[in-house]
Design a protein around this motif. Structure first.
Motif, short mmCIF file in Angstrom:
data_model
loop_
_atom_site.label_atom_id
_atom_site.label_comp_id
_atom_site.label_asym_id
_atom_site.label_seq_id
_atom_site.Cartn_x
_atom_site.Cartn_y
_atom_site.Cartn_z
N THR A 107 -8.74 47.41 27.66
CA THR A 107 -9.70 47.68 26.58
C THR A 107 -9.39 46.87 25.33
OG1 THR A 107 -10.08 49.91 27.42
CG2 THR A 107 -10.70 49.51 25.15
N GLY A 108 -8.13 46.82 24.92
CA GLY A 108 -7.76 46.09 23.71
C GLY A 108 -8.00 44.60 23.82
N VAL A 109 -7.61 44.03 24.94
CA VAL A 109 -7.80 42.59 25.17
C VAL A 109 -9.29 42.27 25.18
CG1 VAL A 109 -7.51 40.74 26.87
CG2 VAL A 109 -5.65 42.34 26.45
N LEU A 110 -10.06 43.10 25.88
CA LEU A 110 -11.50 42.86 25.94
C LEU A 110 -12.16 43.02 24.58
CD1 LEU A 110 -12.24 44.67 29.31
CD2 LEU A 110 -12.28 42.21 28.89
N PHE A 111 -11.67 43.96 23.79
CA PHE A 111 -12.20 44.16 22.44
C PHE A 111 -11.97 42.91 21.59
CE2 PHE A 111 -11.49 45.40 18.00
CZ PHE A 111 -12.73 45.95 17.70
N GLU A 112 -10.73 42.41 21.60
CA GLU A 112 -10.40 41.24 20.79
C GLU A 112 -11.18 40.00 21.25
OE1 GLU A 112 -6.16 40.81 20.74
OE2 GLU A 112 -5.89 42.59 19.50
N LYS A 113 -11.21 39.78 22.56
CA LYS A 113 -11.95 38.62 23.08
C LYS A 113 -13.45 38.80 22.85
CE LYS A 113 -8.56 37.10 26.47
NZ LYS A 113 -8.27 36.82 27.89
N VAL A 116 -14.53 37.65 19.40
CA VAL A 116 -14.68 36.20 19.31
C VAL A 116 -16.01 35.77 19.92
CG1 VAL A 116 -13.73 33.97 20.08
CG2 VAL A 116 -12.19 35.79 19.28
N VAL A 117 -16.33 36.29 21.10
CA VAL A 117 -17.58 35.95 21.76
C VAL A 117 -18.76 36.39 20.89
CG1 VAL A 117 -19.04 36.51 23.77
CG2 VAL A 117 -16.62 36.01 24.09
N GLY A 118 -18.67 37.57 20.29
CA GLY A 118 -19.74 38.06 19.43
C GLY A 118 -19.92 37.20 18.19
N GLN A 119 -18.82 36.74 17.61
CA GLN A 119 -18.92 35.87 16.43
C GLN A 119 -19.57 34.54 16.80
OE1 GLN A 119 -14.84 35.75 15.13
NE2 GLN A 119 -15.02 37.63 13.92
N GLU A 120 -19.17 33.99 17.94
CA GLU A 120 -19.77 32.73 18.39
C GLU A 120 -21.26 32.91 18.63
OE1 GLU A 120 -17.45 31.76 21.84
OE2 GLU A 120 -15.75 31.04 20.65
#
Length: 134
Positions: A107-113, A116-120
């Motif tokens: 969950t944490g890794v997916l949240f952080e990644k 980034v995807v959302g910002q892009e």
């Protein structure tokens, strides 16, 4: 006498309902904890603590933790309106399996990644919007 028996029966039914609601709420909270949802809230707020003065961070973190527990309680109430108790129990059962534990751990890794995807995506969306704003 008949009214007294009806009143006692009503009270017993109400108490049983409250006990079932308490068990349902406890399971909803358990689901939020084992699914990784609660840890996501904690991860989202870890940087907030750094904004407090160094000598007040420990106290701030303590208050923040209380706030997160209150949030989890409110989220549990929300889940209780959208899912049945049996649904929650089934989801708990899934998160107790090896793949469910892996999903929660990620969950944490997916949240952080995902951030980034959302910002892009958001930056790309700006160029699309600009195309139609001119």
């Amino acid at each position: 006498m008949k009214k007294l028996l009806v009143a006692v029966a009503f009270m017993l039914v109400a108490q049983m309902g409250m006990a079932q609601d308490a068990a349902f709420k406890a399971d909803a909270v358990k689901f939020l904890n084992i699914s990784g949802t609660a840890s996501t809230f904690e991860m989202m707020t870890k940087d907030i603590v750094k904004n407090a003065p160094a000598d007040k961070q420990a106290a701030f973190k303590k208050d923040l933790d209380v706030s997160i527990q209150e949030l989890i309680g409110k989220m549990a109430d929300l889940y209780m309106t959208e899912f049945t108790h049996d649904d929650i129990k089934a989801m708990i059962k899934y998160y107790e399996t090896p793949v469910g534990k892996k999903a929660a751990a990620k969950t944490g890794v997916l949240f952080e990644k995902g951030q980034v995807v959302g910002q892009e995506w958001g930056m790309g969306l700006q160029s699309i919007m600009m195309k139609y704003m001119e």
